[in-house]
Design a protein around this motif. Sequence first.
Motif, PDB file in Angstrom:
ATOM      1  N   THR A  36      -1.599   1.615  16.067  1.00 58.62           N
ATOM      2  CA  THR A  36      -1.084   2.570  17.622  1.00 58.62           C
ATOM      3  C   THR A  36      -1.056   4.183  17.022  1.00 58.62           C
ATOM      4  OG1 THR A  36       1.468   2.914  16.795  1.00 58.62           O
ATOM      5  CG2 THR A  36       0.361   0.995  18.855  1.00 58.62           C
ATOM      6  N   ALA A  37      -1.472   4.590  17.219  1.00 59.17           N
ATOM      7  CA  ALA A  37      -1.657   6.507  17.562  1.00 59.17           C
ATOM      8  C   ALA A  37      -0.236   6.265  16.532  1.00 59.17           C
ATOM      9  CB  ALA A  37      -1.858   6.957  18.805  1.00 59.17           C
ATOM     10  N   ALA A  38       1.282   6.552  17.569  1.00 60.49           N
ATOM     11  CA  ALA A  38       1.647   7.017  17.020  1.00 60.49           C
ATOM     12  C   ALA A  38       2.632   6.173  15.777  1.00 60.49           C
ATOM     13  CB  ALA A  38       3.463   5.650  18.202  1.00 60.49           C
ATOM     14  N   ARG A  39       2.261   5.036  15.301  1.00 63.48           N
ATOM     15  CA  ARG A  39       2.456   3.989  14.234  1.00 63.48           C
ATOM     16  C   ARG A  39       1.344   4.933  13.121  1.00 63.48           C
ATOM     17  NH1 ARG A  39       6.168   0.547  12.293  1.00 63.48           N
ATOM     18  NH2 ARG A  39       5.088  -0.524  10.149  1.00 63.48           N
ATOM     19  N   ILE A  40       0.372   5.653  13.384  1.00 67.06           N
ATOM     20  CA  ILE A  40      -0.973   5.849  12.255  1.00 67.06           C
ATOM     21  C   ILE A  40       0.217   7.444  11.896  1.00 67.06           C
ATOM     22  CG2 ILE A  40      -2.649   7.479  11.553  1.00 67.06           C
ATOM     23  CD1 ILE A  40      -4.173   4.932  13.871  1.00 67.06           C
TER      24      ILE A  40
END
Length: 85
Positions: A36-40
């Motif tokens: 996910t973008a949040a994890r990246i």
Amino acid sequence: MNEFKTDEIKRMVSEKIKEIKGETPYSKVSERCNVTAARISDVANNKIDCQLSTLIEIATGLRIHPKELFDIVFDFEEYYSELDK
């Protein structure tokens, strides 16, 4: 006992992710991999530890070889020498 530099190395890898990503939004990188973008963003901002598989996925999203994430300016030979004293 000598100090381990894991946190410093993690910070440098995080900075490398941001450097390679440049102006590309995390959402665009996320579309090209299985993270996910949040994890990246959390990894790139050194907010979390992550698994090797996550780094491989991030490299996939950035369309680079995973070893490029570890192409940091850090003198591992000197570091290891200090640890072995």
